[in-house]
Design an enzyme around this catalytic site. Sequence first.
Site, PDB file in Angstrom:
ATOM      1  CD  GLU A  43      66.893 -33.762  59.747  1.00 49.33           C
ATOM      2  OE1 GLU A  43      65.917 -34.006  59.011  1.00 49.33           O
ATOM      3  OE2 GLU A  43      67.161 -32.611  60.136  1.00 49.33           O
ATOM      4  CB  CYS A  44      73.358 -33.229  58.787  1.00 51.10           C
ATOM      5  SG  CYS A  44      74.740 -32.568  57.817  1.00 51.10           S
TER       6      CYS A  44
END
Length: 440
Positions: free
Chosen positions: A328-329
């Site tokens: 994520e990210c």
Amino acid sequence: MTARALIIGAPRSGSGKTSVTIGLLRAFARRGVRVRGVKTGPDYIDPGFHEAATGTPGLNLDSWAMEPALLRHLAIGQASGAELLLIESAMGLFDGIRSEANRTGAASDLARLFGIPVLLVLDVSGQSQTAAAVAYGFAHYDPQVRIAGCILNRAGSERHRALCTDALRDIGLPVLGTVLRDPTLILPERHLGLVQASEHPEMEAHIDRLADAMEASLDLDAILAAAQPFDVPAGSAEKAMDPPGQRIALAQDAAFTFLYPHLARHWRSSGAELVPFSPLANEAPPGDCDVCWLPGGYPELHAGRLAAAENFRSGLARFAECRPVHGECGGYMVLGETLEDAEGVTHRMTGLLSHGTSFAKRKMNLGYRQATLLSDCCLGRHGETIRGHEFHYARVVSPGTDQPLADIADGLGKYIGPSGSRRNRVTGSFFHAIARGVRR
């Protein structure tokens, strides 16, 4: 004993809500009150400060991303065993998006849904009696949101305090204390907001300083009396994010820090085990885990060390040959081929996905997102919609050749386009997952 609850709100970001909340959490804890913190909206930094102040885990409640039944379930869990819940608002009290009733993401949604009164923090620097006009607007804007009292923040003098206090009392709003202007009470910041609690070099001393200021400046008895019993109907975890595996290898160090507390809590309560490892210490995901999760964080600040972590990269590649890996990210950035740091230096990343990202060519991306999954993956089943958000300055500068992970829409449902990447068992996106939505 039923916990009591109070929302700490303000007209805008930067009013001092976080400092007041952290100081109050520690001040009440010193008194022996079993107090816990909650943060509204998609903020993964402030819950860490709440935990540092109380010694108990923080929590996010997001009325847009979480259905009301899930909000109740999580809130009841946080209130269990507590005497006082202090719920810190994100941004301004009524700031959210246009959505269905009480699904805007604003803290005022929780005030309506749970009947929680609001303690309004007013930054009175640069004004005096005008503070009463601002507070009057808050008190009358929505009859379902009750303002229980005000805290004056950053007052310049005793005369300044008296002018503001008298004006507020004239409109029927009590002032429960005044914090004088003090630059030493300000928390350090960087590009994604506050420096995290785990990174603050003198966190305990700073929290104690905030608590000292709140004890000296605020009427803690009156604040406790303003809180109302938190008695809400039972909720449901049906729309919580299911654990992506039974044993989850979780990257956890200064480069990988942004895992929402409610996700970790739900995964554990569902029987999953979180097994931390540190890429910055050149550790590979443990081989006895069945999934690897690389959360968001600040890989751009540690890109050189990650590039040199040969054991991490080779171990992650071996792991991905037969087990899922999701980023994520910041984790998504590390799964790509390259990462360009703020100085324009390009570093080799893991190459499990084919894109490249840059923090030098930065552009802020911020907002709620609805991700409709294009295949089965760690986040859910094909066709399922996951609610969450994006908040990052880095961007993709080389899209690569992988298939997209999801179709993305904004919080209002406006289609943005395909997002993220998937290749075999490896997936990733700038999107942070908060809760499950619906299947289309």
